[in-house]
Structure formats: C-alpha cells, structure tokens
Design a protein around this motif. Structure first.
Motif, PDB file in Angstrom:
ATOM      1  N   SER A 196       0.842  -1.201   0.000  1.00 34.58           N
ATOM      2  CA  SER A 196       0.000   0.000   0.000  1.00 34.58           C
ATOM      3  C   SER A 196       0.873   1.245   0.000  1.00 34.58           C
ATOM      4  CB  SER A 196      -0.909   0.020   1.227  1.00 34.58           C
ATOM      5  OG  SER A 196      -0.168   0.292   2.405  1.00 34.58           O
TER       6      SER A 196
ATOM      7  N   LYS B 270      -4.721   3.403   1.434  1.00 33.99           N
ATOM      8  CA  LYS B 270      -4.715   1.953   1.243  1.00 33.99           C
ATOM      9  C   LYS B 270      -4.470   1.550  -0.212  1.00 33.99           C
ATOM     10  CE  LYS B 270      -7.775   0.687   5.100  1.00 33.99           C
ATOM     11  NZ  LYS B 270      -9.036  -0.014   5.460  1.00 33.99           N
TER      12      LYS B 270
ATOM     13  N   GLU C 183      -9.685   5.765  10.582  1.00 39.49           N
ATOM     14  CA  GLU C 183      -9.684   4.343  10.914  1.00 39.49           C
ATOM     15  C   GLU C 183      -8.265   3.879  11.176  1.00 39.49           C
ATOM     16  OE1 GLU C 183      -9.986   1.517   7.352  1.00 39.49           O
ATOM     17  OE2 GLU C 183     -11.121   3.269   6.653  1.00 39.49           O
TER      18      GLU C 183
ATOM     19  N   TYR D  21      -5.025   1.575  10.629  1.00 37.49           N
ATOM     20  CA  TYR D  21      -4.429   0.862   9.501  1.00 37.49           C
ATOM     21  C   TYR D  21      -2.908   0.874   9.646  1.00 37.49           C
ATOM     22  CZ  TYR D  21      -3.281  -0.381   4.667  1.00 37.49           C
ATOM     23  OH  TYR D  21      -2.779  -0.994   3.548  1.00 37.49           O
TER      24      TYR D  21
END
Length: 280
Positions: free
Chosen positions: A161, A192, A259, A261
């Motif tokens: 990513s 991402k 979020e 990640y």
C-alpha cells in the motif's frame, strides 16, 4: 517521536535560544518510560554533560539510533541525539510533571524532553566520523529527487500500500504517519491504494506533494498538532488530523473518515481519495 518538519523547527530554535549556555545539572530518566531509549546507563548522563557548553544544533536523519529523525545537539565534546518533543523553560516557569531528560543551565533556564509514544535521547562522544545508518536521503534535500523516488518505488512489491511505502520501514527519513495524511490528501490518493493501482501521473503528483507539503510544514514552523520549543503549536494548519476529523472536507465538503491501519490512524476523504482507482 518527532517528524521532519518539527526537527527543523526545534533545531533552529535551539540555535537561537540555547547555544552558548552551559549545562549545570542533568536529570535523566526521572520518570521511567517503557519506550524511552538511552545510550547506555542514563545515570551517567550528569557526568557526561554537566559543565559542557551548548555549541549548536542541527536537524538529522541518519544518527545511529533506532529512530530515523532527530535533533542533534552538540554539548562540548558530547552529542545529544533527540527524537522526542522538547520544551525550553525560563527559571520561573513550571516543569511538566513527566520528563525523561532535563538540562538545567547556569542561568536557571531549562530544556526538558518528554517521550510521547516512543523516543530516544542518546548521549555519545561527538565526532565527525560517527557511524550513520544506511537509509534514503532527506526528502527536503536535492538528493530526494524523482530518480531516487522511482528507484525506491521499483524495489517494492506492487501489492504494497502507499502508506506502507511512505510511512513504514523508515524508507523516507522523517516521514511518519503524522505528515503522511496531508501529503496523500493533496495528491488525491487513498492511503490503502496499492502501488500497482497508481499510474505515472498520480505517482508524479505524489512526489511533488511530498516535497511541497513537507517544505510548507517546515516553513510554517511545524504543524498545528505539534508544539515547538516554547510549547506553541506550529503555524501549518493540518487538513487531515485529530483536530479536523469532525469538520467537513475542505475540498468537497464531505465527511472525513478516521480508521486504524498499519499500526496507526489514517484520515482521508472517501470522495477526494478513492480507495479504488477511479476509471470513470
């Protein structure tokens, strides 16, 4: 841990404020922290630093510690390599409750380092021949050019990513999860996205965003999410951060997303930064 824009800001402020002062007292590891790193026994720092004059400071991205972005402070014949937030306090100012390294100068002023998450405060003999880690060039220098960026990109798996490329494994010194968010927003790329999904035009836009965003952050005195040597927030207004997550996207007016990640929070606009390549 501090990131590249703040390293420049702190080094410049130390040069203007502390250079010429003599260290009178040193207190190291007063409040132990599980992710604070010292070089050897911190109880020896007083004998290594007391009586030494502060000669200069510089931003560094290649010291021999386990972090990748530091302020190097020359203290007489010793070198302090610091990757933590720092504060300068006049004699009448109150110390923070927690600090892992405190330098008290002969005039009563002080500088303290406080670890947030993790950080290093290394003290080693100063030498022009200090061992340096082998890593990429500072992205704010000419060495970080498009040729180098393409070479770095080509060495990685296509399924990696873009966050994995830019903000893990210390591929780019001083570029961490904090500065990453605005770099990607300004390039219009979702964190991402896989390398294999990013075309040449997007890659060129990303390279320009790395250079321009980091320079603007540095030139504005650091980010507004971080504090300078005098406990003031930086002048760069972050687009994507904990400070802005409740506000609408500055580009489209949509709702921002936060979020977890790859070991940290990511922030993005799902409209302006699509997770999947938009093929029309």
């Amino acid at each position: 841990m501090i990131e590249l824009p703040e390293v420049y800001v702190l080094a410049e402020q130390i040069n203007r404020t502390i250079v010429g002062k003599t260290v009178k007292t040193v207190i190291a590891n007063a409040v132990p922290h599980g992710f604070a790193q010292f070089s050897g026994d911190p109880s020896r720092y007083p004998e290594l630093l007391e009586g030494k004059k502060i000669l200069g400071a510089s931003p560094d991205t290649g010291t021999m510690d386990i972090w990748d972005c530091n302020v190097e402070v020359i203290c007489g014949d010793m070198l302090l390599s610091l990757s933590t937030p720092m504060k300068y306090l006049e004699p009448e100012e109150k110390l923070p409750k927690s600090h892992q390294l405190l330098l008290v100068f002969e005039d009563g002023s002080r500088m303290c380092c406080t670890v947030q998450m993790w950080g290093s405060m290394l003290c080693v003999p100063y030498s022009d021949n200090l061992p340096r880690r082998q890593q990429g060039p500072n992205p704010l220098t000419d060495g970080f050019n498009e040729i180098y960026f393409d070479m770095m990109w080509s060495r990685e798996k296509p399924t990696l990513s873009i966050k994995g490329l830019l903000a893990t494994q210390k591929r780019i010194p001083g570029l961490g999860n904090g500065v990453l968010q605005d770099i990607l927003f300004r390039a219009g790329i979702h964190p991402k996205r896989k390398l294999q999904s990013i075309g040449e035009e997007e890659k060129a836009r990303l390279y320009q965003s790395i250079k321009a965003t980091l320079k603007e952050m540095r030139d504005c005195g650091g980010r507004d999410t971080e504090k300078d040597l005098f406990n003031r927030p930086g002048g760069y207004r972050t687009i994507l951060s904990a400070k802005t997550i409740k506000h609408p996207c500055t580009r489209c007016g949509g709702t921002l997303v936060r979020e977890s990640y790859l070991g940290g929070n990511i922030y993005y606009c799902p409209v302006c930064q699509r997770e999947r390549e938009n093929r029309g």
